[in-house]
Design a protein around this motif. Structure first.
Motif, short mmCIF file in Angstrom:
data_model
loop_
_atom_site.label_atom_id
_atom_site.label_comp_id
_atom_site.label_asym_id
_atom_site.label_seq_id
_atom_site.Cartn_x
_atom_site.Cartn_y
_atom_site.Cartn_z
N SER A 56 8.99 59.54 -53.41
CA SER A 56 8.12 60.58 -51.65
C SER A 56 8.08 58.96 -51.14
O SER A 56 7.23 58.87 -50.12
CB SER A 56 6.81 60.52 -52.34
N SER A 57 8.37 57.44 -51.45
CA SER A 57 7.93 56.60 -50.71
C SER A 57 9.42 55.47 -51.27
O SER A 57 9.14 55.28 -52.95
CB SER A 57 6.43 55.61 -51.03
N CYS A 58 9.54 54.04 -50.47
CA CYS A 58 10.12 53.01 -51.41
C CYS A 58 8.86 51.94 -52.79
O CYS A 58 9.17 51.73 -53.11
CB CYS A 58 9.64 52.31 -50.08
N THR A 59 7.99 52.26 -51.82
CA THR A 59 6.39 52.02 -53.29
C THR A 59 6.87 52.88 -54.62
O THR A 59 6.87 51.66 -55.61
CB THR A 59 5.14 52.16 -52.77
N ASN A 83 5.39 38.88 -47.16
CA ASN A 83 6.12 40.24 -47.50
C ASN A 83 5.03 41.32 -46.89
O ASN A 83 3.18 40.90 -46.91
CB ASN A 83 6.19 40.69 -49.20
N TRP A 84 4.91 42.26 -46.96
CA TRP A 84 4.48 43.54 -47.60
C TRP A 84 3.83 43.85 -48.16
O TRP A 84 4.64 43.58 -49.48
CB TRP A 84 4.63 45.06 -46.63
N ILE A 85 2.36 44.60 -48.83
CA ILE A 85 2.09 44.23 -49.54
C ILE A 85 2.76 45.69 -50.95
O ILE A 85 2.80 45.28 -51.94
CB ILE A 85 0.79 44.72 -49.60
N ALA A 86 3.30 46.38 -50.31
CA ALA A 86 4.46 46.93 -51.53
C ALA A 86 5.13 46.69 -51.96
O ALA A 86 5.59 47.25 -52.68
CB ALA A 86 4.97 48.01 -49.61
N SER A 87 5.85 45.63 -51.73
CA SER A 87 6.46 44.75 -52.76
C SER A 87 6.09 44.94 -53.78
O SER A 87 7.05 44.15 -54.43
CB SER A 87 7.42 43.84 -52.05
N ALA A 88 4.52 43.80 -53.90
CA ALA A 88 3.75 44.10 -54.60
C ALA A 88 3.41 44.69 -55.52
O ALA A 88 2.86 44.03 -56.49
CB ALA A 88 2.98 42.49 -53.44
N ALA A 128 14.27 40.54 -54.23
CA ALA A 128 14.71 40.12 -52.65
C ALA A 128 14.71 41.38 -51.04
O ALA A 128 14.58 42.07 -52.03
CB ALA A 128 16.30 39.68 -53.06
N VAL A 129 13.22 40.76 -51.27
CA VAL A 129 13.17 41.64 -49.57
C VAL A 129 13.93 40.83 -48.90
O VAL A 129 13.51 39.88 -47.90
CB VAL A 129 11.69 41.41 -50.31
N HIS A 130 14.59 42.28 -47.97
CA HIS A 130 15.34 41.66 -46.85
C HIS A 130 14.77 41.76 -45.48
O HIS A 130 14.52 42.75 -44.98
CB HIS A 130 16.81 42.48 -47.01
N ALA A 157 14.00 47.98 -48.01
CA ALA A 157 12.74 48.94 -47.09
C ALA A 157 13.33 49.15 -45.78
O ALA A 157 13.17 49.98 -44.90
CB ALA A 157 11.91 48.66 -47.63
N GLU A 158 13.61 47.08 -45.29
CA GLU A 158 13.95 47.05 -43.63
C GLU A 158 14.97 46.89 -43.86
O GLU A 158 15.50 46.34 -42.66
CB GLU A 158 13.09 45.89 -43.60
N ALA A 159 15.81 47.04 -44.46
CA ALA A 159 17.18 46.44 -44.81
C ALA A 159 18.36 47.54 -44.19
O ALA A 159 19.63 47.23 -44.35
CB ALA A 159 17.52 46.07 -45.32
N THR A 183 8.05 54.50 -39.72
CA THR A 183 8.03 52.91 -38.42
C THR A 183 9.67 52.39 -38.70
O THR A 183 9.76 51.94 -38.24
CB THR A 183 7.62 51.82 -39.25
N LYS A 184 10.49 52.79 -39.92
CA LYS A 184 12.00 52.59 -40.26
C LYS A 184 12.83 53.07 -40.05
O LYS A 184 12.41 53.77 -38.80
CB LYS A 184 11.76 52.79 -42.14
N THR A 185 14.01 51.82 -39.64
CA THR A 185 15.45 52.67 -38.80
C THR A 185 15.70 54.27 -39.03
O THR A 185 15.96 54.77 -37.96
CB THR A 185 16.57 51.81 -38.52
N GLY A 189 9.21 60.69 -42.00
CA GLY A 189 7.79 60.57 -41.54
C GLY A 189 7.20 60.43 -43.06
O GLY A 189 6.86 58.54 -42.83
N GLU A 190 7.51 60.65 -44.21
CA GLU A 190 7.16 58.83 -45.27
C GLU A 190 8.10 59.66 -46.78
O GLU A 190 9.20 60.40 -46.34
CB GLU A 190 5.59 60.14 -46.29
N GLY A 191 9.03 58.97 -47.08
CA GLY A 191 9.87 58.99 -48.12
C GLY A 191 10.84 57.42 -48.41
O GLY A 191 9.70 56.45 -48.21
C1 LIG Z 1 7.92 49.62 -45.85
C2 LIG Z 1 8.14 49.30 -47.21
C3 LIG Z 1 7.67 49.25 -48.12
C4 LIG Z 1 6.96 50.15 -48.28
O1 LIG Z 1 7.76 51.54 -48.01
P1 LIG Z 1 7.03 52.82 -48.14
O2 LIG Z 1 8.13 53.81 -48.85
O3 LIG Z 1 5.93 52.88 -46.78
O4 LIG Z 1 6.05 52.79 -50.04
C5 LIG Z 1 7.65 48.44 -48.87
N1 LIG Z 1 8.88 47.30 -48.72
C6 LIG Z 1 8.93 46.99 -47.56
C7 LIG Z 1 9.55 45.83 -47.46
C8 LIG Z 1 8.54 47.77 -46.53
O5 LIG Z 1 9.34 47.25 -45.03
#
Ligand SMILES: *Cc1c(COP(=O)(O)O)cnc(C)c1O
Length: 371
Positions: A56-59, A83-88, A128-130, A157-159, A183-185, A189-191
């Motif tokens: 349902s999400s990268c988180t 980083n975005w908070i989702a990585s932490a 490692a966050v790209h 997530a961004e790569a 917002t991703k490439t 919607g969410e996922g």
């Molecule tokens: C968007 C993003 C996430 C979070 O993704 P979700 O699908 O919203 O949980 C995590 N890490 C990075 C680097 C992101 O850009």
């Protein structure tokens, strides 16, 4: 009249709409996993990865992967301060502590030398966050990880579209996590997606992802442990299938938009953009302009100029350690310094060259005004 320029906007065609409609009409009962299975298959093929689990999400994907690694209370996980908070956040869900280190000036990704010095007996993983589709120095991180017996995982997530020495981002570490947020490439919607090449680790996460029910368990409604519920729906996966059929087009367009900006901005004095060295190709999710301190151009000036030109401005990530819930790590010089003189640029699929030219004009006039 000039219209507002948004910074991101998904590209959804009749293909995605058709699949989503089909899933909504027919994707139930026996067929409720069809698009999910296909989406996972297409994603694996694209990456050249052995296993994929749609989430349902990268988180959620990160949370499950870290849990499967045994990260728990008192443990430490190292990641970049930028980083975005989702990585932490998933680290904290497990009661562990995120350890924030500085970034490299060129790539804005984690500095491997600092990772090595941050390792303690409690370190359980390195993330490692790209960042913005730029690539981490995976060889160096892998060497450190191997030496210390600590897994390196990839927040990719961004790569999507980013390739490091012939390998796609997300397939290099112990596991990779992707996001399909709007917002991703590539979006549903969410996922998200969990990816790994490790047989046993995949089985472990698959069980976790199914509320702790192992694949071979024949007893009905019998979880063997407490797991998670981070599944993707069939309708979302249907949109994802459409996007996967267009993935090369979506990536190529991101790179084209980036190339235009680079052509027009990197020649300006004191401006740099996402870096791409010889052994890598970046997916260019988020073209970003960083101004050298001497230019005198500030984030606030950029935001004001973008607002005046009716263009969405998106600030460079604040250092996570500057947020109220963490302890400030002011020694992370670049992570604390760069955001004050940087801006993310609009880069949606259907953006016109005229719109890109408007963005370039704003940046140019900011430079002139400041000098
Ligand atoms: C968007 C993003 C996430 C979070 O993704 P979700 O699908 O919203 O949980 C995590 N890490 C990075 C680097 C992101 O850009």
């Amino acid at each position: 009249m000039k219209s507002r320029i948004h910074y991101t906007k998904p590209s959804i065609t009749d293909l995605e709409v058709g699949y989503a409609t089909d899933a909504a009409r027919h994707g139930w009962g026996d067929r409720c996993y069809e698009y999910i299975n296909r989406f996972e298959e297409l994603f694996k093929q694209h990456l050249g990865a052995k296993y994929a689990i749609a989430t349902s999400s990268c988180t959620g994907a990160l949370h499950m992967g870290l849990a499967a690694l045994g990260v728990g209370p008192g443990d430490e996980v190292i990641l970049a301060d930028t980083n975005w908070i989702a990585s932490a956040a998933p680290i904290t869900y497990l009661g562990a502590k995120p350890v924030f280190v500085d970034i490299l000036q060129g790539t804005w990704c984690i500095d491997p030398a600092l990772v090595e010095s941050a390792i303690t007996p409690r370190t359980k993983a390195i993330i490692a966050v790209h960042l913005y589709g730029n690539l981490c120095e995976m060889d160096k991180l892998a060497a450190i990880g191997a030496k210390c017996g600590i897994p390196v995982i990839e927040d990719a997530a961004e790569a999507i579209g980013s390739i490091y020495r012939g390998k796609r981002a997300g397939t290099i570490g112990k596991f990779g996590a992707f996001s399909f947020h709007g917002t991703k490439t590539l979006t549903t919607g969410e996922g998200g997606m969990f990816v790994t090449n490790d047989d046993a680790f995949y089985e472990q996460v698959l069980t976790l992802s199914n509320h702790g029910r192992a694949r071979g368990q024949i007893k009905q409604f019998w979880p063997d442990r407490v797991g998670f519920k981070y599944k993707m729906s069939n309708v979302q996966a249907a949109i994802g299938c459409g996007q996967m059929e267009r993935v090369e087009e979506l990536i190529a367009r991101k790179r084209e938009i980036f190339a235009y900006y680079r052509r027009h901005l990197e020649c300006l004095p004191g401006v740099s953009m996402n870096s791409e060295s010889e052994d890598m190709i970046i997916g260019a999710w988020m073209p970003t302009a960083v101004f050298e301190t001497q230019t005198g151009v500030s984030r606030e000036a950029l935001q004001a100029a973008f607002a005046a030109a009716d263009i969405d401005a998106r600030v460079f990530f604040h250092p996570l350690s500057s947020l109220p819930m963490f302890e400030a790590q002011r020694g992370n010089f670049f992570a604390w310094d760069i955001p004050g003189r940087a801006i993310n640029l609009p880069s949606f699929h259907d953006m016109t060259q005229l719109q890109q030219a408007r963005v370039v004009d704003v940046l140019q006039s900011c430079l002139e005004k400041a000098s």
